[in-house]
Design an enzyme around this catalytic site. Structure first.
Site, short mmCIF file in Angstrom:
data_model
loop_
_atom_site.label_atom_id
_atom_site.label_comp_id
_atom_site.label_asym_id
_atom_site.label_seq_id
_atom_site.Cartn_x
_atom_site.Cartn_y
_atom_site.Cartn_z
N GLY A 18 0.82 -1.21 0.00
CA GLY A 18 0.00 0.00 0.00
C GLY A 18 0.85 1.25 0.00
N ASP A 138 -5.65 9.82 14.51
CA ASP A 138 -5.97 9.61 13.09
C ASP A 138 -6.73 8.29 12.89
OD1 ASP A 138 -6.02 10.33 10.42
OD2 ASP A 138 -4.07 9.47 9.96
#
Length: 365
Positions: A18, A138
């Site tokens: 990713g 986050d």
């Protein structure tokens, strides 16, 4: 055949798993221990920036200090050198699964109960990190993974900070850190954040798991951030009729604007979810009723409910006797609304009377 790139003399990099805003993650092989690992490296184009270097190292330090089944483990850290530039890397456990973002984009509909169960896993990880003094800051679908055997793993502590750090605001960055759809109001306003900010973001994520849409959408991150600060979300049951009132109450309490009326700890929110799944009463139902959930006109911000501006420092413990003052406030609001309605009705009656009298006088003359 080209030799695979090797970091630290032992980690052979394979294909890319990713890419993110500041890093790339590779599937790698640890030649020393003979196991698969995931290696995150800072993007080469960002490696010359000291602020990105510092943020990346902070992630390594934050995550390496946490050892919990629901948090992706950090095994090692190091630095590679390419063209004279130091590129830091983090070696993590390889998680065989997919992110919540991939799951949401797959089109698969989750049962509400399964969504709640998955959120418990997130809260267990946050409960541990908060006790260690670390706020994630986050939480979003891309930073939570679900393994093939159904276990939840929280990852990416890239913007995590220690509680009490005077730098725990968002004002030092050129752009708002954290995906706008999951920002807490205090993050959006650039204020200091604590563990309760993570709980708001978790509430946003749970909302999306239940409804397949975030609580707020907009044309730009700024528009979404504004809604987090000023607008009230619709209950999840508006978009999914399978959502129970207890589930609604849990989500809406997590999304209260004022942190003092939100869940005060991950453990408190987790306990409510477990009670809901067990068919037991949930504390959020009474708490939200007391602070006016469902009792105020649509659009009335919950932030307006806070009256004690002289409260002392906030803690992660639930406030004591915080909600018993709210019914009086609601009755006062109701009385004010009644008075306004009566004035409007009286005005309408006067206007009608004036029209009728005018017509009668016209007939007389």
């Amino acid at each position: 055949m080209e030799e695979p790139r090797r970091l630290g003399g032992r980690y052979e990099l394979g294909h890319v798993l990713g890419r993110g805003g500041m890093a790339e993650v590779y599937l790698a092989h640890d030649t020393r221990l003979g196991r698969s690992v995931a290696v995150k490296t800072l993007r080469a184009d960002l490696a010359r920036d000291p602020s990105f270097q510092a943020r990346f190292r902070r992630e390594a330090q934050s995550a390496a200090s946490l050892n919990h089944p629901t948090i992706v483990a950090v095994h090692d850290t190091g630095e590679d050198h390419i063209d004279g530039v130091s590129i830091p890397y983090i070696v993590m456990e390889y998680v065989d699964g997919s992110t919540f973002r991939t799951l949401l984009h797959s089109g698969r509909k989750l049962l509400p109960e399964r969504s709640m169960e998955m959120t418990i896993g997130i809260l267990q990880g946050l409960e541990y990190s908060h006790r260690a003094g670390i706020v994630h800051r986050d939480i979003k679908p891309a930073n939570v993974m679900l393994t093939r055997n159904g276990q939840v793993k929280v990852m990416d502590f890239g913007i995590a900070r220690a509680m009490g750090d005077s730098g725990m605001t968002m004002t030092q960055t050129a752009a708002v850190i954290g995906t706008a759809q999951y920002l807490s109001p205090e993050q959006a306003k650039g204020e200091q954040v604590d563990a309760r900010s993570d709980l708001y973001s978790t509430g946003c994520l749970l909302y999306e798991l239940l409804t397949v849409r975030p609580p707020f959408v907009g044309d730009s991150p700024v528009a979404v951030a504004y809604q987090h600060v000023r607008e009230e979300p619709q209950p999840p049951s508006v978009f999914n009729p399978e959502i129970t009132p207890e589930m609604d109450a849990i989500v809406m309490r997590a999304l209260v604007k004022d942190p003092d009326y939100r869940y005060q700890s991950a453990d408190e929110m987790r306990s409510d979810i477990e009670a809901c799944l067990d068919g037991q009463p949930v504390a959020a139902t009474a708490a939200m009723g007391s602070v006016g959930y469902g009792g105020y006109p649509h659009g009335q911000p919950m932030t307006a409910l806070r009256t004690d501006s002289s409260a002392g420092p906030t803690t992660m413990l639930p406030p004591m006797n915080r909600y018993n003052e709210r019914p009086d406030r609601r009755r006062q609001k109701k009385n004010n609304n009644t008075s306004t309605i009566l004035l409007v009705v009286a005005g309408v009656l006067l206007l009608v009377s004036a029209i009728l009298i005018g017509k009668w006088l016209g007939k007389q003359f």
